[in-house]
Design a protein around this motif. Structure first.
Motif, PDB file in Angstrom:
ATOM      1  N   PRO A  41     -40.479  -7.601  25.870  1.00 48.51           N
ATOM      2  CA  PRO A  41     -41.256  -8.043  26.165  1.00 48.51           C
ATOM      3  C   PRO A  41     -41.724  -8.619  28.177  1.00 48.51           C
ATOM      4  O   PRO A  41     -42.315  -9.256  28.424  1.00 48.51           O
ATOM      5  N   TYR A  42     -40.652 -10.260  27.307  1.00 50.41           N
ATOM      6  CA  TYR A  42     -40.489 -11.294  28.637  1.00 50.41           C
ATOM      7  C   TYR A  42     -39.754 -10.704  30.093  1.00 50.41           C
ATOM      8  O   TYR A  42     -39.766 -10.604  30.759  1.00 50.41           O
ATOM      9  N   LYS A  43     -38.698 -10.100  29.409  1.00 50.90           N
ATOM     10  CA  LYS A  43     -37.366  -8.623  29.868  1.00 50.90           C
ATOM     11  C   LYS A  43     -37.883  -8.531  31.503  1.00 50.90           C
ATOM     12  O   LYS A  43     -37.324  -8.001  32.084  1.00 50.90           O
ATOM     13  N   SER A  44     -39.151  -7.648  30.629  1.00 45.75           N
ATOM     14  CA  SER A  44     -39.939  -6.548  32.096  1.00 45.75           C
ATOM     15  C   SER A  44     -39.958  -7.532  32.819  1.00 45.75           C
ATOM     16  O   SER A  44     -40.821  -6.728  33.550  1.00 45.75           O
ATOM     17  N   ALA A  45     -41.262  -8.727  32.785  1.00 44.30           N
ATOM     18  CA  ALA A  45     -41.162  -9.330  34.021  1.00 44.30           C
ATOM     19  C   ALA A  45     -39.800  -8.899  35.064  1.00 44.30           C
ATOM     20  O   ALA A  45     -39.273  -9.710  34.763  1.00 44.30           O
ATOM     21  N   GLN A  46     -40.379  -9.156  36.701  1.00 44.54           N
ATOM     22  CA  GLN A  46     -39.342  -9.266  37.400  1.00 44.54           C
ATOM     23  C   GLN A  46     -39.002 -10.237  38.121  1.00 44.54           C
ATOM     24  O   GLN A  46     -39.326 -10.285  39.711  1.00 44.54           O
ATOM     25  N   ILE A  47     -38.489 -10.937  37.205  1.00 42.28           N
ATOM     26  CA  ILE A  47     -38.054 -12.245  37.486  1.00 42.28           C
ATOM     27  C   ILE A  47     -36.933 -12.741  36.867  1.00 42.28           C
ATOM     28  O   ILE A  47     -36.635 -12.005  35.769  1.00 42.28           O
ATOM     29  N   ASP A  48     -36.066 -13.381  37.319  1.00 40.20           N
ATOM     30  CA  ASP A  48     -34.697 -13.700  36.855  1.00 40.20           C
ATOM     31  C   ASP A  48     -34.656 -14.806  35.847  1.00 40.20           C
ATOM     32  O   ASP A  48     -35.161 -15.639  36.315  1.00 40.20           O
ATOM     33  N   TRP A  49     -35.129 -14.746  35.134  1.00 40.78           N
ATOM     34  CA  TRP A  49     -35.473 -15.735  33.711  1.00 40.78           C
ATOM     35  C   TRP A  49     -34.130 -17.095  33.465  1.00 40.78           C
ATOM     36  O   TRP A  49     -34.773 -18.025  33.218  1.00 40.78           O
ATOM     37  N   GLN A  50     -33.044 -16.440  33.738  1.00 40.27           N
ATOM     38  CA  GLN A  50     -31.444 -17.621  34.018  1.00 40.27           C
ATOM     39  C   GLN A  50     -31.318 -17.695  35.312  1.00 40.27           C
ATOM     40  O   GLN A  50     -30.375 -18.686  35.439  1.00 40.27           O
ATOM     41  N   GLN A  51     -32.208 -18.381  36.139  1.00 35.84           N
ATOM     42  CA  GLN A  51     -31.595 -18.498  37.229  1.00 35.84           C
ATOM     43  C   GLN A  51     -31.614 -20.405  37.270  1.00 35.84           C
ATOM     44  O   GLN A  51     -30.680 -20.544  38.274  1.00 35.84           O
ATOM     45  N   GLY A  82     -32.222 -20.210  28.693  1.00 36.24           N
ATOM     46  CA  GLY A  82     -31.119 -21.139  28.738  1.00 36.24           C
ATOM     47  C   GLY A  82     -31.293 -22.311  29.335  1.00 36.24           C
ATOM     48  O   GLY A  82     -30.484 -23.262  29.696  1.00 36.24           O
ATOM     49  N   ILE A  83     -32.428 -22.120  28.583  1.00 35.98           N
ATOM     50  CA  ILE A  83     -32.908 -23.897  29.203  1.00 35.98           C
ATOM     51  C   ILE A  83     -33.439 -24.783  28.024  1.00 35.98           C
ATOM     52  O   ILE A  83     -33.709 -24.278  27.143  1.00 35.98           O
ATOM     53  N   ASP A  84     -32.856 -26.074  27.826  1.00 34.55           N
ATOM     54  CA  ASP A  84     -32.990 -26.269  26.437  1.00 34.55           C
ATOM     55  C   ASP A  84     -34.376 -27.881  26.987  1.00 34.55           C
ATOM     56  O   ASP A  84     -34.397 -27.955  28.010  1.00 34.55           O
ATOM     57  N   VAL A  85     -35.395 -27.401  25.816  1.00 38.17           N
ATOM     58  CA  VAL A  85     -35.648 -28.015  25.892  1.00 38.17           C
ATOM     59  C   VAL A  85     -36.288 -29.073  25.049  1.00 38.17           C
ATOM     60  O   VAL A  85     -35.892 -29.026  23.484  1.00 38.17           O
ATOM     61  N   ARG A  86     -36.541 -30.505  24.602  1.00 39.78           N
ATOM     62  CA  ARG A  86     -37.149 -31.418  24.124  1.00 39.78           C
ATOM     63  C   ARG A  86     -38.434 -31.380  24.348  1.00 39.78           C
ATOM     64  O   ARG A  86     -39.430 -31.966  24.489  1.00 39.78           O
ATOM     65  N   ALA A 351     -37.221 -24.992  36.368  1.00 41.95           N
ATOM     66  CA  ALA A 351     -37.098 -24.886  35.030  1.00 41.95           C
ATOM     67  C   ALA A 351     -38.639 -25.022  33.772  1.00 41.95           C
ATOM     68  O   ALA A 351     -38.624 -24.101  33.238  1.00 41.95           O
ATOM     69  N   THR A 352     -38.997 -26.410  34.223  1.00 43.58           N
ATOM     70  CA  THR A 352     -40.308 -26.510  33.937  1.00 43.58           C
ATOM     71  C   THR A 352     -40.885 -25.046  34.187  1.00 43.58           C
ATOM     72  O   THR A 352     -41.971 -25.198  33.078  1.00 43.58           O
ATOM     73  N   TRP A 353     -41.383 -24.893  35.064  1.00 45.71           N
ATOM     74  CA  TRP A 353     -42.605 -23.714  36.210  1.00 45.71           C
ATOM     75  C   TRP A 353     -42.227 -22.398  34.639  1.00 45.71           C
ATOM     76  O   TRP A 353     -42.705 -21.733  34.372  1.00 45.71           O
ATOM     77  N   LEU A 354     -40.978 -21.889  34.878  1.00 45.71           N
ATOM     78  CA  LEU A 354     -40.669 -20.722  33.917  1.00 45.71           C
ATOM     79  C   LEU A 354     -40.628 -21.648  32.440  1.00 45.71           C
ATOM     80  O   LEU A 354     -41.186 -20.335  31.507  1.00 45.71           O
ATOM     81  N   PHE A 355     -40.639 -22.874  31.625  1.00 46.65           N
ATOM     82  CA  PHE A 355     -41.260 -23.017  30.002  1.00 46.65           C
ATOM     83  C   PHE A 355     -42.369 -22.404  30.419  1.00 46.65           C
ATOM     84  O   PHE A 355     -43.445 -21.816  29.104  1.00 46.65           O
ATOM     85  N   ILE A 356     -43.430 -23.194  31.583  1.00 47.68           N
ATOM     86  CA  ILE A 356     -45.107 -23.308  31.438  1.00 47.68           C
ATOM     87  C   ILE A 356     -45.521 -22.096  31.527  1.00 47.68           C
ATOM     88  O   ILE A 356     -46.230 -21.338  31.216  1.00 47.68           O
TER      89      ILE A 356
END
Length: 464
Positions: A41-51, A82-86, A351-356
């Motif tokens: 469901p997330y990968k259906s978004a037309q963006i590169d989540w791994q950027q 691929g982003i680490d979140v603490r 990275a923060t925006w992708l998390f949000i």
């Protein structure tokens, strides 16, 4: 009836999701594995989540179940991006102060944090956080057709905006509604109050202290987010205008009438101790059968429906705020939102925006709510579409009669973005007003003297 508990403060023993999984043992691991890990469901978004894969960010949240659920799903975010979140968990009383210190120092310790909407005017005035409109409009970072920003509850979006710009993405929120004992009301032939006058009348009819039942209770303890979470709605319903003639005004006839109503109901029909109560104290008293009605956050329904503690399950119903003399209903439109710290370098901001975006998406909102495998279910999801989901409605209606209808009517019809004065000086103003209100509630000052003193104290703040 579904099983509800208000928080799981002890679920995660460390700040990181990975460490949490290591320390919590097999039971929690099985629960986490039970979560739907399908990333399609997330990968259906037309963006590169791994950027910006390989980046790491720290997110400050409060120790509450709606964030614990998000933390439990953090491994899915890592797999997606691929982003680490603490995660660092900070109690509500401290998170505002620690966040402001981090923002003023420009250290960028917290990439984002659970932010109080009343702080965005301060943040924006100092350019401490980024306008999120830029990120929403960047098609390399956001697929608008997938994210569906307009699906996020408009009242909370408005609360998190200043001068037409969005500074915090709503994650979890609440509105204030009327909560009452339907069995006690039915026995007296009462209906939920449509006006503040009727609410007072109902409280009088149900007030039997000799039987250890009081007619009503409202938050009384001093605090910008405590009695100043309740009083502003009353003030606005009495026709009050914070910015009368362009000047912040907290005294005058409307303010006096509003505070008089607040003092009357608390002195005549609430337990004496309620003058120092916060919302959990009210919900606990209600769940033990000693309070017939209260007005507070809809999310308190989780406390009064806790099967391990509540004596009133199956006897609870809900209604909107009663109208004031102005003819208005004014609920709170409070939410925890996520801003982006301006001190971050570009890659960390992305990275923060992708998390949000992940946390606020309809998919994650559902996975942390009715689709969550654990026992705690969120009642503050940010999406209109989720509130219309039959499975979510079924879950929420387990809280009692008219819960979803009252909550959604409040969100859609009773909101006022300026229910509290949205100015950069809010932290000091909120505390000053809270002290004034408590002094009136406790009888230490007359209503007029308390409000006039607050006005004198606030005027220099606005000139500073």
């Amino acid at each position: 009836m579904p099983s509800f508990t208000p928080t799981r403060r002890t679920l995660l023993k460390t700040g990181t999701a990975a460490a949490a999984f290591a320390t919590l043992g097999p039971a929690f691991l099985r629960q986490a594995a039970a979560q739907d890990a399908d990333l399609a469901p997330y990968k259906s978004a037309q963006i590169d989540w791994q950027q910006v894969s390989g980046e790491s960010i720290t997110v400050a949240v409060i120790p509450a179940s709606y964030f614990e659920n998000l933390i439990a799903l953090a491994p899915q975010f890592k797999a997606l991006t691929g982003i680490d979140v603490r995660f660092e968990k900070i109690p509500p009383a401290q998170i505002r102060q620690k966040s402001v210190i981090d923002l003023t120092s420009k250290t960028g310790t917290y990439a984002t944090h659970a932010a109080d909407p009343m702080y965005y005017a301060l943040y924006a005035a100092n350019k401490w956080v980024e306008p999120l409109d830029t990120y929403l409009a960047d098609k390399s970072l956001t697929d608008p057709a997938w994210f569906k920003f307009d699906d996020i509850i408009p009242a909370w979006r408005s609360a998190n905006g200043i001068d037409g710009k969005l500074y915090g993405m709503p994650y979890d929120g609440e509105v204030t509604i009327q909560v009452y004992r339907k069995d006690l009301y039915d026995a007296k032939g009462l209906k939920p109050a449509d006006t503040l006058e009727a609410y007072m009348s109902n409280a009088a009819a149900l007030n039997t202290p000799n039987d250890r039942v009081w007619g009503a209770a409202l938050r009384g303890v001093a605090g910008a987010g405590q009695n100043m979470y309740i009083y502003p709605s009353i003030f606005r319903e009495f026709g009050g205008d914070w910015m009368k003639g362009g000047k912040l005004t907290v005294n005058g006839p409307e303010a006096e009438a509003a505070l008089a109503w607040y003092v009357d109901i608390m002195k005549k029909y609430a337990p004496t101790a309620a003058a120092n109560w916060n919302w959990p104290d009210i919900a606990d008293a209600f769940s033990q059968g000693t309070v017939a009605s209260y007005i507070d956050a809809h999310s308190s329904a989780s406390v009064i429906n806790n099967p391990e503690k509540s004596k009133v399950i199956g006897k609870v119903a809900y209604a909107r705020w009663p109208k004031g003399p102005s003819g208005k209903r004014t609920t709170s439109i409070w939410n925890w939102g996520f801003p982006i710290n301006s001190a971050l370098p570009e890659k960390k901001r992305k990275a923060t925006w992708l998390f949000i975006q992940w946390a606020a998406s309809a998919e994650t909102q559902a996975r942390t709510a009715h689709k969550f495998a654990g026992p705690t279910k969120r009642s503050g999801v940010n999406r209109t579409s989720v509130w219309k989901d039959p499975d979510y409605i079924k879950l929420m209606n387990g809280f009692g009669e008219n819960f979803v209808e009252a909550t959604m009517s409040a969100l859609q019809e009773d909101t006022d973005v300026d229910w509290r004065p949205r100015v950069p000086q809010w932290p000091a103003i909120g505390d000053t007003m809270a002290t004034a209100i408590q002094s009136a509630l406790s009888g230490q000052a007359t209503i007029k003297a308390a409000l006039d003193d607050a006005q004198r104290r606030i005027e220099p703040m606005m000139r500073g």
